[in-house]
Design a protein around this motif. Sequence first.
Motif, PDB file in Angstrom:
ATOM      1  N   GLY A 104      38.917  41.861  53.859  1.00  0.00           N
ATOM      2  CA  GLY A 104      38.555  42.735  55.672  1.00  0.00           C
ATOM      3  C   GLY A 104      37.779  43.949  54.717  1.00  0.00           C
ATOM      4  O   GLY A 104      37.012  44.461  56.166  1.00  0.00           O
ATOM      5  N   LEU A 105      37.087  43.895  53.637  1.00  0.00           N
ATOM      6  CA  LEU A 105      36.017  44.805  53.763  1.00  0.00           C
ATOM      7  C   LEU A 105      35.247  43.929  53.490  1.00  0.00           C
ATOM      8  O   LEU A 105      33.962  44.006  52.231  1.00  0.00           O
ATOM      9  N   GLY A 106      34.975  42.962  53.754  1.00  0.00           N
ATOM     10  CA  GLY A 106      33.556  41.808  53.243  1.00  0.00           C
ATOM     11  C   GLY A 106      33.152  41.276  51.969  1.00  0.00           C
ATOM     12  O   GLY A 106      32.592  40.671  51.709  1.00  0.00           O
ATOM     13  N   ARG A 107      34.782  41.271  51.066  1.00  0.00           N
ATOM     14  CA  ARG A 107      34.518  40.886  49.628  1.00  0.00           C
ATOM     15  C   ARG A 107      34.836  39.514  49.230  1.00  0.00           C
ATOM     16  O   ARG A 107      36.019  39.144  50.254  1.00  0.00           O
ATOM     17  N   ASP A 108      33.823  39.362  48.155  1.00  0.00           N
ATOM     18  CA  ASP A 108      34.537  37.421  48.260  1.00  0.00           C
ATOM     19  C   ASP A 108      35.589  37.179  47.477  1.00  0.00           C
ATOM     20  O   ASP A 108      36.234  38.179  46.311  1.00  0.00           O
ATOM     21  N   VAL A 109      36.442  35.987  48.602  1.00  0.00           N
ATOM     22  CA  VAL A 109      38.262  36.664  47.782  1.00  0.00           C
ATOM     23  C   VAL A 109      38.191  36.122  46.497  1.00  0.00           C
ATOM     24  O   VAL A 109      39.229  35.870  45.724  1.00  0.00           O
ATOM     25  N   LEU A 110      37.425  34.504  46.654  1.00  0.00           N
ATOM     26  CA  LEU A 110      37.750  33.700  45.093  1.00  0.00           C
ATOM     27  C   LEU A 110      37.917  34.529  43.964  1.00  0.00           C
ATOM     28  O   LEU A 110      37.577  34.700  43.388  1.00  0.00           O
ATOM     29  N   THR A 111      36.106  35.579  43.854  1.00  0.00           N
ATOM     30  CA  THR A 111      35.765  35.934  42.902  1.00  0.00           C
ATOM     31  C   THR A 111      36.851  37.394  42.171  1.00  0.00           C
ATOM     32  O   THR A 111      36.821  37.206  41.517  1.00  0.00           O
ATOM     33  N   ARG A 112      37.301  37.801  43.888  1.00  0.00           N
ATOM     34  CA  ARG A 112      38.249  39.139  43.140  1.00  0.00           C
ATOM     35  C   ARG A 112      39.320  38.226  42.796  1.00  0.00           C
ATOM     36  O   ARG A 112      40.144  38.546  42.133  1.00  0.00           O
ATOM     37  N   PHE A 113      40.050  36.601  43.090  1.00  0.00           N
ATOM     38  CA  PHE A 113      40.753  36.434  43.041  1.00  0.00           C
ATOM     39  C   PHE A 113      40.804  36.141  41.006  1.00  0.00           C
ATOM     40  O   PHE A 113      41.729  35.826  40.362  1.00  0.00           O
ATOM     41  N   LEU A 114      39.380  35.604  41.089  1.00  0.00           N
ATOM     42  CA  LEU A 114      39.599  34.955  39.595  1.00  0.00           C
ATOM     43  C   LEU A 114      38.793  36.353  37.996  1.00  0.00           C
ATOM     44  O   LEU A 114      39.921  35.937  37.327  1.00  0.00           O
ATOM     45  N   ALA A 115      38.807  36.849  38.957  1.00  0.00           N
ATOM     46  CA  ALA A 115      38.555  38.983  37.648  1.00  0.00           C
ATOM     47  C   ALA A 115      40.117  38.830  38.189  1.00  0.00           C
ATOM     48  O   ALA A 115      39.978  40.306  37.253  1.00  0.00           O
ATOM     49  N   GLY A 116      40.864  39.033  39.199  1.00  0.00           N
ATOM     50  CA  GLY A 116      41.975  39.776  39.219  1.00  0.00           C
ATOM     51  C   GLY A 116      43.107  39.524  38.021  1.00  0.00           C
ATOM     52  O   GLY A 116      44.129  40.402  38.603  1.00  0.00           O
ATOM     53  N   GLY A 117      43.380  38.472  37.193  1.00  0.00           N
ATOM     54  CA  GLY A 117      44.488  38.442  36.242  1.00  0.00           C
ATOM     55  C   GLY A 117      44.561  39.277  34.771  1.00  0.00           C
ATOM     56  O   GLY A 117      45.372  39.030  34.197  1.00  0.00           O
ATOM     57  N   LEU A 118      42.990  39.238  34.300  1.00  0.00           N
ATOM     58  CA  LEU A 118      43.161  40.363  33.263  1.00  0.00           C
ATOM     59  C   LEU A 118      43.853  41.305  32.519  1.00  0.00           C
ATOM     60  O   LEU A 118      44.526  41.313  31.778  1.00  0.00           O
ATOM     61  N   THR A 119      43.904  42.337  33.491  1.00  0.00           N
ATOM     62  CA  THR A 119      43.749  43.672  33.776  1.00  0.00           C
ATOM     63  C   THR A 119      46.191  43.431  33.245  1.00  0.00           C
ATOM     64  O   THR A 119      46.330  43.955  32.238  1.00  0.00           O
ATOM     65  N   LEU A 120      45.806  42.744  34.636  1.00  0.00           N
ATOM     66  CA  LEU A 120      47.348  42.381  34.728  1.00  0.00           C
ATOM     67  C   LEU A 120      48.167  41.506  33.622  1.00  0.00           C
ATOM     68  O   LEU A 120      48.753  42.290  33.051  1.00  0.00           O
ATOM     69  N   LEU A 121      47.292  40.813  32.906  1.00  0.00           N
ATOM     70  CA  LEU A 121      48.301  39.590  31.827  1.00  0.00           C
ATOM     71  C   LEU A 121      48.105  41.262  30.384  1.00  0.00           C
ATOM     72  O   LEU A 121      49.095  41.248  29.615  1.00  0.00           O
ATOM     73  N   VAL A 122      46.953  41.741  30.342  1.00  0.00           N
ATOM     74  CA  VAL A 122      46.168  42.836  29.392  1.00  0.00           C
ATOM     75  C   VAL A 122      47.088  43.851  29.277  1.00  0.00           C
ATOM     76  O   VAL A 122      48.343  43.779  28.002  1.00  0.00           O
ATOM     77  N   TYR A 123      47.752  43.671  30.168  1.00  0.00           N
ATOM     78  CA  TYR A 123      48.866  45.046  30.369  1.00  0.00           C
ATOM     79  C   TYR A 123      50.100  44.538  29.743  1.00  0.00           C
ATOM     80  O   TYR A 123      50.746  45.414  29.499  1.00  0.00           O
ATOM     81  N   ALA A 124      50.385  43.300  30.904  1.00  0.00           N
ATOM     82  CA  ALA A 124      52.024  42.924  30.681  1.00  0.00           C
ATOM     83  C   ALA A 124      52.580  41.982  28.943  1.00  0.00           C
ATOM     84  O   ALA A 124      53.123  43.059  28.627  1.00  0.00           O
TER      85      ALA A 124
END
Lengths: 293, 318
Positions: A67-87
């Motif tokens: 909705g803000l014009g950001r590339d979904v695939l790029t954000r998906f690929l970047a979006g797991g690392l923080t979650l994984l590290v915190y967990a």
Amino acid sequence: MTATTTQPTLLRRALSLPQAKIGLTLTTVVVAVAVLGPWVGPWLTGHDTTGFAGKPFQSGGIAGTDGLGRDVLTRFLAGGLTLLVYAVLATALGLVLGALLGMLAGYSGGWLDSLIMRGSDVLLSFPQLVFALLAIAMIGPEGWLLVLVIGITHAPRVARVARQSTVAVKDADFIRAARMYAMPRRRILLREVLPNITGPLMVELGLRLTYSIGYVASLSFLGLGIQPPTADWGLMINENRIALVVEPWGVLLPVLAIAVLTVGTNLITDSLASAAAGTSKSGEPHPAKEASA
Amino acid sequence: MFRLILRRLAISVAVLWLVTLLVFVATLLLPGDPARAILGQQATPERIAALNDQLGLDAPVWQRYLDWLGGVFTGDLGTSAASQGPVTELLGGRIGASLVLLVGAAVISTAGGLALGTWSALRRGRAVDHTVSGLSLVVAALPEFVIGVALIVVLSTTVLPLFPSVTLAPPGEPVWSQPIQLVLPILTLTLVVTPYITRMMRATMSEVLDSGYVEMARLKGLPERVVITRHAVPHAIGPVAQVIAIQLAWLAGGVVVVEFLFRYPGIGQALIDAVNNRDVEVVQAITLLIAGVYIVVNLIADIVGIMTNPKLRAEVAR
């Protein structure tokens, strides 16, 4: 059974089960995406995670834009690392804290046992997520706080298991022998007790990791974990769910990733539990959710 | 046995008291000066002192705790900073709405879990058993919002747009006036807890089916239906009752995420709003309420455990 033979056989027995192989494959795939994604993403798509890649809900590229014009695939690929590290950090904290307290309580008995276990009872009387929300309401959605709060609420659950296993071995001959040559308590716990309770602790490790992933993702989904504009799977689901019909990938990709990851870790946990119970059949109950409460 | 139950009751009361202490102490972690936060940076020291006095913030900590605790007992949970109304008023209608979800999910998951577990145990090693075990292992791993979003994708938007994904109760009307909007939230909560009940029921039922008295019942020529309903199920339910209660207690927390996901006007969503607004007294009230439900349901679980399983008596006493 001595320390050197228990652990490898348990692991090997667990890994020979079919559900372990499936679980390991699923987990490895998602972990690889999460770890390599932040570097592969920009190279693959030519966009960064926060920059504008086009108009909102453009369907170009592989998964289009949000909705803000950001590339979904790029954000998906970047979006797991923080979650994984915190967990992983939260799980490690909970496991170490819980194992130490549980062993201490089980081995020492008496007032120390009562103090530790009654203290656990207080923490156990909150659902973990609600306790985390209480802390976040007071301090704010900080990364360190997520790790700390999830770790601390894991601890009493792990401690119960560690305590029970410790009580079962504490009067074994080899530990009485260690006591006889006046080995200090700290050494008895770490050198004699710990290697003999690794089975139940490994099951706890798997269980707590599965829950940690769920809690970190849930808190981010609620808008109270990892904060925007960071790309994060839980947060992405919340940001994109209003546009589910227009741009489904923004929700589907992170939902699938979290689902595959938690199913993977749970399958590994199940195989560990089956191996620790000395049976190879699936479907045996391992500790139920919050069973220690 | 009564002494054991009384003792367990005393422990629960003590834990509940410690919980109130913890919930209160948490508010002391709040950064900054509440009076200055309310009045703004330009406030004169006199006005801040006056407001501190009015809010009772200049009293010693223990006295503030006792005042707050007294309020909890008399049904005065303080004032919501966001709505400026009493917290009790804010929560009143929402508690009922959340209870609808909890009770609905509890009834369906208990019945479903017991039936699935029994069915699976009766067909041990066959395709049905493997499917049920495999599915419950997969579903049990999923966080509740993942299940909820998956249900929205399948049953609300793309494949079969049957149920609304957002709760839109007209103001002043209870949520159950339109039962169709309860379907997805209840289904999500049901799917979250059913796998655990199913797995436990299957395991206990398998054990019971191998026992001597079931074999005896079969040998004396009872029809299989009677063997299952009269002899096997009653013995299996005792141990499972505890797992069910634990799962139901867990629902009290799970409802938070599910209500947020479906914009359901219950206490869970109120909690998220309050956390976002730093509405301290509402956060205190709801966490205390959820912890209270959690403690009571666990207490019931343990009492059921003590009454149905003689072996547990010694363990619970600890």
